[in-house]
Design an enzyme around this catalytic site. Structure first.
Site, mmCIF file in Angstrom:
data_model
loop_
_atom_site.group_PDB
_atom_site.id
_atom_site.type_symbol
_atom_site.label_atom_id
_atom_site.label_comp_id
_atom_site.label_asym_id
_atom_site.label_seq_id
_atom_site.Cartn_x
_atom_site.Cartn_y
_atom_site.Cartn_z
ATOM 1 C CG ASP A 150 20.970 13.381 -21.054
ATOM 2 O OD1 ASP A 150 20.449 12.273 -21.310
ATOM 3 O OD2 ASP A 150 20.532 14.162 -20.174
ATOM 4 C CG HIS A 151 17.572 13.719 -23.685
ATOM 5 N ND1 HIS A 151 16.486 12.913 -23.919
ATOM 6 C CD2 HIS A 151 17.756 13.732 -22.342
ATOM 7 C CE1 HIS A 151 16.019 12.451 -22.759
ATOM 8 N NE2 HIS A 151 16.780 12.926 -21.787
ATOM 9 N N GLY A 181 14.834 10.368 -16.196
ATOM 10 C CA GLY A 181 13.888 10.961 -15.250
ATOM 11 C C GLY A 181 13.853 10.256 -13.908
ATOM 12 C CB SER A 235 15.599 13.294 -9.861
ATOM 13 O OG SER A 235 16.882 13.686 -10.325
HETATM 14 P P1 13P Z 1 15.748 13.919 -13.711
HETATM 15 O O1 13P Z 1 15.112 15.199 -14.141
HETATM 16 O O2 13P Z 1 14.748 13.019 -13.038
HETATM 17 O O3 13P Z 1 16.959 14.117 -12.891
HETATM 18 O O4 13P Z 1 16.189 13.137 -15.050
HETATM 19 C C1 13P Z 1 17.412 13.435 -15.696
HETATM 20 C C2 13P Z 1 17.523 12.773 -17.018
HETATM 21 O O5 13P Z 1 16.791 11.892 -17.400
HETATM 22 C C3 13P Z 1 18.625 13.241 -17.888
HETATM 23 O O6 13P Z 1 18.578 12.636 -19.147
HETATM 24 O O1 G3H Z 2 17.030 15.215 -19.565
HETATM 25 C C1 G3H Z 2 17.147 16.353 -19.131
HETATM 26 C C2 G3H Z 2 18.297 16.722 -18.285
HETATM 27 O O2 G3H Z 2 17.861 16.986 -16.969
HETATM 28 C C3 G3H Z 2 19.047 17.868 -18.870
HETATM 29 O O3 G3H Z 2 18.340 19.039 -18.716
HETATM 30 O O4 G3H Z 2 18.279 20.044 -20.983
HETATM 31 O O5 G3H Z 2 18.010 21.462 -18.920
HETATM 32 O O6 G3H Z 2 20.229 20.474 -19.492
HETATM 33 P P1 G3H Z 2 18.730 20.344 -19.580
HETATM 34 ZN ZN ZN Z 3 16.615 12.242 -19.856
#
Ligand code: 13P
Ligand code: G3H
Ligand code: ZN
Length: 312
Positions: free
Chosen positions: A83-84, A215, A217
């Site tokens: 992720d990212h 994002g 949630s």
């Molecule tokens: P939320 O913060 O909305 O759960 O998003 C998570 C997310 O985009 C992880 O990459």
């Molecule tokens: O995109 C963000 C996710 O919620 C991950 O968050 O970087 O705090 O692990 P984090």
């Molecule tokens: Zn994200």
């Protein structure tokens, strides 16, 4: 079934009008909660690890935890996603470490730099049988978006998506349509609305191409209430309405990222446990309660938001 890429998952999700949940994992109990729910509901699932998760738990632990889930639930497809990913090197590390999918997030750089880094990652990942997600546009809260409404750079510009996908060769694209990370996405008293016009235009320009929403949630208020009733102080935590996510899942959106809601579930369970049992000090007891709520939340997402139940 071994760990899979998202290729097949996304194709079926696109054609079937549903989306795959991409849930962030940071420890064993979170992996267990997500995969138990997915297995019971016969749903494909993506487990994703951020830079923070890799730093907290160590990538090797996360990989082995996910492998344990794959061994326990061979009946459902599970993908392991970065992720990212901040740059080529982070993505390469994960490709080499056995992830089946990586995200290169160069969205805060210029269009040309984003194309070049994403292209490099796609080339390397594809040579190793790994798929790639990239991002165009900047995620932000509605508050910011309203302030700069005229500045469409905040949202993904549909004029850029065809060129971006063609020149990078990436397999899926995260776009900005008004979602944002964290538990404070919208101002209290406002009516949260995603930019479906942008999503539809992107989908029109990229027929059949999997779109990703970060994002996403929804910040379920029942869990915020439990937290606040047991010593927490989460004020004005507001998320994306579930009906809008359902609508997105029915269209071109194939992957929906959820992390904050799982954090809320874990926190609610643990806080509730501590208040009910001030004499307890066995982590299995209180983390176990957190894990139960995380599982409930994932099951709710799969059945009521994503529509991926029964699709394994
Ligand atoms: P939320 O913060 O909305 O759960 O998003 C998570 C997310 O985009 C992880 O990459
Ligand atoms: O995109 C963000 C996710 O919620 C991950 O968050 O970087 O705090 O692990 P984090
Ligand atoms: Zn994200």
């Amino acid at each position: 079934m071994a760990l899979v890429t998202t290729t097949e998952m996304f194709k079926k999700a696109y054609d079937g009008g549903y989306a795959i949940g991409a849930f962030n994992v940071n420890n064993m109990e979170i992996v267990q909660a997500i995969t138990e729910a997915a297995a019971e509901l016969k749903s494909p699932v993506i487990l994703q690890a951020s830079a923070g998760a890799r730093k907290y738990a160590n990538s090797v632990y996360l990989k082995k935890l996910v492998e344990a889930a794959v061994e326990l639930y061979p009946e459902i497809p599970i993908a392991l996603h970065l992720d990212h990913g901040a740059d080529f090197n982070v993505c390469k590390e994960c490709v080499d470490g056995g992830f089946t999918s990586v995200m290169i997030d160069y969205s805060s750089h210029s269009f040309e730099e984003n194309i070049e880094e994403s292209r490099r990652v796609a080339e390397y990942a594809h040579e190793h049988g790994v798929v790639v997600e990239a991002e165009l546009g900047t995620l932000a809260g509605i508050e910011d978006a309203v302030k700069v409404d005229a500045d469409k750079a905040m949202f993904t510009d549909p004029d850029e998506v065809e060129e971006f996908v063609r020149r990078t060769g990436v397999d899926s694209l995260a776009i900005a349509i008004g979602t944002s990370h964290g538990a404070y996405k919208f101002k209290p008293g406002t009516d949260p609305k995603l930019r479906f016009d942008v999503l539809e235009e992107v989908a029109r320009r990229l027929p059949g191409f999997p779109i990703v929403l970060h994002g996403s949630s929804s910040v379920p208020q029942e869990y915020v209430k439990i937290i606040n009733a047991h010593g927490g102080a989460l004020k004005d935590a507001i998320g994306v309405p579930e009906d809008q996510l359902r609508k997105a899942a029915a269209g071109a959106v194939c992957k929906i990222n959820i992390d904050s809601d799982l954090r809320l579930g874990m926190t609610a369970g643990i806080r509730e446990h501590f208040v009910a049992h001030p004499d307890h000090f066995d982590p299995r007891q209180y983390i176990g309660d957190g894990r139960k709520y995380v599982k409930d939340i994932v099951a709710h997402k799969i059945t009521m938001v994503l529509g991926s139940d029964g699709k394994a």
